[in-house]
Design a protein around this motif. Structure first.
Motif: not given
Length: 162
Positions: A46, A64, A66, A68, A134, A136
């Motif tokens: 992340p 925010s 992400t 993955t 991905a 969020p």
């Protein structure tokens, strides 16, 4: 040896050379791979969820990041985020010494669905497609009494169950 005889010998030698072939045999070579359901949290992600540099915390600070996740095609998975250093999903906090800054992590952009560790309740479910996906993470530092100026940190463990 006369020319006619030498020509016949040469032609005979050519015929033998043209008629000789190399031997060959063939067979098959089996190949195999077994793919099992598996998932991976990308090592690059992340990403850091950075709330930036703030003054008094008199209003919400939203940011925010992400995560993955890569799972084999068709693999159902759940992504959980733990409570961090405070060990409490319902009351996450960034810490500096004895001082804290409260924050929360959410699965939705509206910041209504807290992201936790209970599968079927507060994790994020998905299905792998064999490619990186991905996901969020929406964070919020709510308005609160502002602690002393310093850098406040926390670390969240991301768990992918499949």
């Amino acid at each position: 040896m006369n020319i006619k005889h030498a020509t016949l010998l040469s032609l005979a030698a050519l015929g033998l050379a043209a008629g000789s072939a190399h031997a060959q045999v063939t067979n098959t070579m089996p190949l195999q791979i077994t793919i099992q359901n598996a998932c991976n949290v990308n090592t690059v992600a992340p990403t850091t969820l950075d709330f930036g540099t703030q003054g008094p915390l008199i209003a919400n600070v939203d940011q925010s990041a992400t995560i993955t996740v890569t799972c084999t095609t068709g693999a159902n998975y759940n992504v959980a985020l733990d409570g961090g250093g405070g060990a409490n999903v319902g009351a996450r906090r960034m810490i500096n010494g004895g001082n804290t800054v409260a924050y929360q992590l959410y699965r939705d952009a509206g910041r209504t669905l807290v992201w936790g560790t209970t599968i079927g309740t507060d994790t994020l479910a998905g299905t792998g497609n064999g490619l990186p996906q991905a996901l969020p993470v929406y964070g919020r530092v709510p308005a609160q009494a502002t602690p002393p100026a310093a850098v406040y940190n926390d670390n969240i463990t991301v768990t992918v169950s499949y």
